[in-house]
Design a protein around this motif. Structure first.
Motif, PDB file in Angstrom:
ATOM      1  N   GLY A  85      72.486  28.578  93.345  1.00 62.59           N
ATOM      2  CA  GLY A  85      71.807  27.996  94.505  1.00 62.59           C
ATOM      3  C   GLY A  85      70.354  28.411  94.574  1.00 62.59           C
ATOM      4  O   GLY A  85      69.467  27.602  94.870  1.00 62.59           O
ATOM      5  N   VAL A  86      70.084  29.680  94.292  1.00 63.86           N
ATOM      6  CA  VAL A  86      68.703  30.159  94.251  1.00 63.86           C
ATOM      7  C   VAL A  86      67.950  29.435  93.137  1.00 63.86           C
ATOM      8  O   VAL A  86      66.823  28.965  93.331  1.00 63.86           O
ATOM      9  CB  VAL A  86      68.671  31.695  94.053  1.00 63.86           C
ATOM     10  CG1 VAL A  86      67.256  32.174  93.765  1.00 63.86           C
ATOM     11  CG2 VAL A  86      69.238  32.403  95.279  1.00 63.86           C
ATOM     12  N   ASN A 111      68.538  26.551  91.915  1.00 62.19           N
ATOM     13  CA  ASN A 111      68.353  25.162  92.304  1.00 62.19           C
ATOM     14  C   ASN A 111      67.073  24.990  93.112  1.00 62.19           C
ATOM     15  O   ASN A 111      66.312  24.046  92.905  1.00 62.19           O
ATOM     16  CB  ASN A 111      69.574  24.684  93.100  1.00 62.19           C
ATOM     17  CG  ASN A 111      69.592  23.209  93.334  1.00 62.19           C
ATOM     18  OD1 ASN A 111      69.122  22.429  92.520  1.00 62.19           O
ATOM     19  ND2 ASN A 111      70.150  22.802  94.456  1.00 62.19           N
ATOM     20  N   ALA A 112      66.834  25.907  94.039  1.00 62.59           N
ATOM     21  CA  ALA A 112      65.635  25.827  94.868  1.00 62.59           C
ATOM     22  C   ALA A 112      64.380  26.175  94.072  1.00 62.59           C
ATOM     23  O   ALA A 112      63.357  25.505  94.192  1.00 62.59           O
ATOM     24  CB  ALA A 112      65.770  26.757  96.070  1.00 62.59           C
ATOM     25  N   GLN A 148      63.925  26.051  90.784  1.00 60.25           N
ATOM     26  CA  GLN A 148      63.709  25.162  89.645  1.00 60.25           C
ATOM     27  C   GLN A 148      62.787  23.994  89.988  1.00 60.25           C
ATOM     28  O   GLN A 148      61.934  23.624  89.175  1.00 60.25           O
ATOM     29  CB  GLN A 148      65.044  24.642  89.125  1.00 60.25           C
ATOM     30  CG  GLN A 148      64.901  23.737  87.917  1.00 60.25           C
ATOM     31  CD  GLN A 148      66.214  23.123  87.492  1.00 60.25           C
ATOM     32  OE1 GLN A 148      67.132  22.975  88.286  1.00 60.25           O
ATOM     33  NE2 GLN A 148      66.305  22.746  86.235  1.00 60.25           N
ATOM     34  N   ILE A 190      73.187  25.026  86.842  1.00 57.28           N
ATOM     35  CA  ILE A 190      74.020  24.394  87.869  1.00 57.28           C
ATOM     36  C   ILE A 190      75.279  23.811  87.233  1.00 57.28           C
ATOM     37  O   ILE A 190      76.381  23.947  87.779  1.00 57.28           O
ATOM     38  CB  ILE A 190      73.215  23.326  88.633  1.00 57.28           C
ATOM     39  CG1 ILE A 190      72.095  23.999  89.420  1.00 57.28           C
ATOM     40  CG2 ILE A 190      74.106  22.513  89.553  1.00 57.28           C
ATOM     41  CD1 ILE A 190      71.070  23.054  89.995  1.00 57.28           C
ATOM     42  N   LEU A 217      76.209  27.195  97.181  1.00 60.97           N
ATOM     43  CA  LEU A 217      75.105  26.572  96.463  1.00 60.97           C
ATOM     44  C   LEU A 217      74.060  26.023  97.425  1.00 60.97           C
ATOM     45  O   LEU A 217      72.867  26.314  97.304  1.00 60.97           O
ATOM     46  CB  LEU A 217      75.645  25.446  95.564  1.00 60.97           C
ATOM     47  CG  LEU A 217      74.664  24.817  94.596  1.00 60.97           C
ATOM     48  CD1 LEU A 217      74.371  25.771  93.455  1.00 60.97           C
ATOM     49  CD2 LEU A 217      75.235  23.529  94.056  1.00 60.97           C
ATOM     50  N   VAL A 218      74.499  25.275  98.411  1.00 61.93           N
ATOM     51  CA  VAL A 218      73.570  24.653  99.360  1.00 61.93           C
ATOM     52  C   VAL A 218      72.929  25.702 100.264  1.00 61.93           C
ATOM     53  O   VAL A 218      71.724  25.690 100.496  1.00 61.93           O
ATOM     54  CB  VAL A 218      74.285  23.567 100.188  1.00 61.93           C
ATOM     55  CG1 VAL A 218      73.421  23.078 101.329  1.00 61.93           C
ATOM     56  CG2 VAL A 218      74.682  22.404  99.284  1.00 61.93           C
ATOM     57  N   GLY A 236      70.437  27.656  98.454  1.00 62.50           N
ATOM     58  CA  GLY A 236      69.260  26.805  98.262  1.00 62.50           C
ATOM     59  C   GLY A 236      68.427  26.680  99.528  1.00 62.50           C
ATOM     60  O   GLY A 236      67.197  26.747  99.489  1.00 62.50           O
ATOM     61  N   THR A 283      66.804  30.172 100.287  1.00 63.82           N
ATOM     62  CA  THR A 283      65.719  30.381  99.336  1.00 63.82           C
ATOM     63  C   THR A 283      64.551  29.451  99.642  1.00 63.82           C
ATOM     64  O   THR A 283      63.389  29.858  99.576  1.00 63.82           O
ATOM     65  CB  THR A 283      66.213  30.160  97.894  1.00 63.82           C
ATOM     66  OG1 THR A 283      67.287  31.054  97.641  1.00 63.82           O
ATOM     67  CG2 THR A 283      65.108  30.375  96.882  1.00 63.82           C
ATOM     68  N   SER A 284      64.856  28.219 100.008  1.00 59.20           N
ATOM     69  CA  SER A 284      63.806  27.252 100.330  1.00 59.20           C
ATOM     70  C   SER A 284      62.990  27.678 101.545  1.00 59.20           C
ATOM     71  O   SER A 284      61.777  27.455 101.590  1.00 59.20           O
ATOM     72  CB  SER A 284      64.410  25.871 100.575  1.00 59.20           C
ATOM     73  OG  SER A 284      64.996  25.387  99.394  1.00 59.20           O
TER      74      SER A 284
END
Length: 147
Positions: free
Chosen positions: A12-13, A15-16, A18, A82, A102-103, A106, A109-110
């Motif tokens: 998840g981290v 994902n944000a 990347q 992912i 995951l969300v 994300g 982190t976002s």
């Protein structure tokens, strides 16, 4: 089994982070297509290395390859980490905890990335409401994962 939750959180981290990394790479190179090739090579290398190390790499048969819809071959664009997390973690901890982690990772982190303007994002201050929303997501994922 706790390490699977850690792997999902890291995905998840990633994902944000990347999105900012890829955007910065694309802006910094003369040709954005080269950035795409770099990202694709990294994704392929990640999947290949894990597959070879684990002994779980099997190429599709011709019938399998021809039976796939054309769009199914483009999932690697979303990132090797992912995809690995989906294959390794989701089946073991369940879809709801996996996606929730995951969300939520994300989103949390976002909020940090936005607040500090890190990895190519514009600054958006972490207001009390944004932080409260992140905390509520963490509490919600905890409830989903525990029950």
């Amino acid at each position: 089994m706790w390490y699977l939750y850690g792997f999902a959180l890291l995905a998840g981290v990633a994902n944000a982070v990347q999105a900012g990394q890829n955007g910065t790479l694309s802006k910094g190179l003369a040709e954005s297509l080269v950035a795409g090739l770099v990202v694709a090579a990294g994704t392929a290398s990640c999947i290949l290395a894990v597959g070879l190390i684990s002994g779980r790499l099997a190429w599709p048969t011709a019938a399998q390859a021809l039976g796939m819809p054309w769009w199914a071959w483009f999932g690697g664009v979303l990132g090797g980490g992912i995809i690995l997390a989906q294959f390794v973690v989701a089946r073991q901890i369940g879809a709801a905890p996996f996606l929730g982690l995951l969300v939520t990772a994300g989103v949390a982190t976002s909020i940090v990335l936005d607040n500090f303007g890190w990895v190519g994002f514009e600054r958006h201050p972490a207001s009390l409401w944004r932080i409260l929303g992140g905390v509520l997501m963490i509490a919600g994922v905890a409830l989903v994962a525990l029950f």
